[in-house]
Enzyme design. Structure first.
Site, mmCIF file in Angstrom:
data_model
loop_
_atom_site.group_PDB
_atom_site.id
_atom_site.type_symbol
_atom_site.label_atom_id
_atom_site.label_comp_id
_atom_site.label_asym_id
_atom_site.label_seq_id
_atom_site.Cartn_x
_atom_site.Cartn_y
_atom_site.Cartn_z
ATOM 1 N N HIS A 1 39.807 -4.994 28.637
ATOM 2 C CA HIS A 1 41.137 -5.613 28.767
ATOM 3 C C HIS A 1 40.916 -7.090 29.061
ATOM 4 C CE1 HIS A 1 42.871 -1.423 29.739
ATOM 5 N NE2 HIS A 1 43.058 -1.711 28.473
ATOM 6 N N TYR B 1 42.637 -3.969 37.973
ATOM 7 C CA TYR B 1 42.341 -3.962 39.378
ATOM 8 C C TYR B 1 42.940 -2.702 40.005
ATOM 9 C CZ TYR B 1 47.283 -5.315 39.762
ATOM 10 O OH TYR B 1 48.651 -5.354 39.651
ATOM 11 N N ASN C 1 41.816 0.957 25.467
ATOM 12 C CA ASN C 1 41.541 2.086 26.344
ATOM 13 C C ASN C 1 42.524 3.248 26.108
ATOM 14 O OD1 ASN C 1 39.940 3.330 28.320
ATOM 15 N ND2 ASN C 1 41.393 2.805 29.950
ATOM 16 N N HIS D 1 36.927 -2.029 34.632
ATOM 17 C CA HIS D 1 38.244 -2.669 34.503
ATOM 18 C C HIS D 1 38.619 -3.296 35.848
ATOM 19 C CE1 HIS D 1 39.590 -0.148 30.867
ATOM 20 N NE2 HIS D 1 38.374 0.260 31.139
ATOM 21 N N GLU E 1 41.530 -9.381 32.295
ATOM 22 C CA GLU E 1 40.926 -9.027 33.588
ATOM 23 C C GLU E 1 39.610 -9.789 33.756
ATOM 24 O OE1 GLU E 1 40.872 -4.746 33.217
ATOM 25 O OE2 GLU E 1 43.051 -4.653 33.108
ATOM 26 N N ARG F 1 46.226 -8.726 26.962
ATOM 27 C CA ARG F 1 45.430 -7.601 27.436
ATOM 28 C C ARG F 1 44.752 -6.821 26.311
ATOM 29 N NH1 ARG F 1 46.836 -2.087 28.422
ATOM 30 N NH2 ARG F 1 45.963 -1.216 30.334
ATOM 31 N N GLU G 1 38.024 0.431 38.619
ATOM 32 C CA GLU G 1 39.083 -0.578 38.720
ATOM 33 C C GLU G 1 38.670 -1.465 39.882
ATOM 34 O OE1 GLU G 1 41.644 -1.034 36.787
ATOM 35 O OE2 GLU G 1 41.781 0.852 35.689
#
Lengths: 93, 310
Positions: B70, B199, B145, B197, B73, B128, B271
């Site tokens: 993504h 968060y 994803n 990934h 991020e 993203r 995450e």
């Protein structure tokens, strides 16, 4: 370059399943152009949503009318991105 | 100005795609007996999909780590860069990592979605997805994803091209995903697969597309528990852990569900750190602590993989 002046990121904390459903309905309103960083899934998880400036008023009204609690996680997204860019520029220098 | 070496590289700031690619080339140049670069394919816009291979011998089983699927991020790509330097530096110095690399190759894809990453730097910081146009829609891109052939098209993914969780028209439609699929399939001997990934501070294992527990759930859970304990020990960062569907939500077409179904038992997804104030727009001074604590957990997973052959 896309500008995010006035965009806010709200952290919304639903307190029951009914509020989660309301937030899901909110997320379906395409004209608001909300960007859910954390989607409304379950009462145990907070919801983070980026709200464009033009949608702030209707979203806040929606949350207030339904008595759904929220905090402002990021007050002005562009401020944060400008700081990020300055940091990168400074690092290169 | 490009750094002259990976020692000069500033790991505590965010970098552009070209800077990361220069870093990759520099790391290979500085460690020719340990590190090589392989290109597993091209993105939709024709960018190379670079993977760093850390290897100390031929015909080894492999451990895969990817960061930045993504694109927005940024702390994930930044952490991946730090991991690469850490692996190169610690081999021969850190006994645990050396033992892992004496038995396994490590593959590290730092920028899994280069088109999206470039777009975040040049046009839209909030981007993203991938960047492939969607026929008949004004909205571009697919959530990479949700694009894997594991419950593809099921609940927890969207059929709307304008959604951030748009799954695409068919599984593996995205070249960035297909390249990994082809690599995993042709390698045939990956023993761990970790997709990173941000968060919200979670360490997750399969499944996301079904409530049915995976057959190795007890073991994966125990490893996750130890990995999170190691992570937390550094800075006190609290992580949740468990299966995707139980800890976050139903998500179909996810990466590690597919890798697990391919027989890669130790399939995990992270995450990363969330300060609670910035979401994935983590300030640059958080990059190194994030990478350091994540590394502790990665070591637990890799060490367990080494000690538990299957």
């Amino acid at each position: 370059k896309e500008n995010f002046v006035g965009h806010q990121v709200l952290r919304i904390t639903p307190k029951n399943e009914a509020e989660v459903i309301l937030l899901k309905e909110l997320s379906q309103l395409e004209h608001l152009e909300l960007d859910f960083w954390r989607e409304p899934i379950d009462v145990s998880l907070p919801v983070d949503a980026r709200v464009p400036f033009h949608s702030l008023q209707p979203v806040r009204s929606f949350l207030a009318y339904n008595e759904i609690h929220y905090d402002i996680m990021i007050a002005d997204l562009q401020d944060l991105l400008d700081a990020e860019q300055q940091e990168m520029t400074k690092s290169r220098a | 100005l490009q750094p002259r070496s990976t020692d000069d590289f500033n790991y505590a700031t965010y970098h552009t795609l070209s800077e990361i690619n220069s870093f990759i080339d520099a790391l290979v140049q500085e460690n020719p007996n340990l590190v090589s670069k392989i290109v597993i394919g091209q993105s939709y816009e024709g960018r190379p999909l670079n993977v760093l291979k850390f290897s100390t011998g031929a015909n080894r089983p492999g451990i895969w780590i990817d960061t930045g699927i993504h694109s927005r991020e940024w702390v994930t790509q930044a952490s991946g860069t730090w991991f690469a330097k850490k692996i190169a530096t610690d081999y021969g110095r850190d006994a645990a990592l050396t033992a892992i690399l004496d038995r396994f190759d490590i593959f590290l894809e730092i920028v899994t979605n280069p088109d999206g990453f470039q777009f975040t730097h040049t046009s839209n910081r909030m981007w993203r997805k991938t960047r492939k146009p969607n026929s008949g829609s004004r909205c571009a891109g697919v959530d990479p994803n949700r694009n894997w052939d594991a419950g593809f098209g099921g609940a927890g993914s969207s059929s709307n091209p304008c959604s951030e969780t748009y799954r695409g028209t068919y599984a593996h439609s995205e070249p960035e995903v297909k390249a990994i699929v082809d690599f995993v399939t042709s390698h045939g001997n990956l023993k761990a697969f970790v997709s990173i990934h941000s968060y919200s501070q979670m360490l997750l294992y399969p499944y996301g597309y079904t409530k049915t527990p995976c057959r190795d759930q007890a073991e994966l859970h125990e490893v996750a528990q130890r990995a999170v304990a190691a992570l937390t020990s550094l800075y006190g960062t609290k992580y949740a852990y468990g299966s995707i569907i139980n800890v976050i939500y139903q998500a179909s077409g996810g990466t590690i569900d597919w890798t697990y179904d391919q027989g890669i038992k130790y399939s995990y997804t992270f995450e990363l750190r969330d300060t609670g104030r910035y979401g994935f727009i983590l300030p640059a001074n958080q990059i190194v602590p994030t990478a350091q604590e994540t590394w502790q957990a990665l070591m637990v997973i890799m060490d367990h993989t080494k000690n538990n052959p299957y």
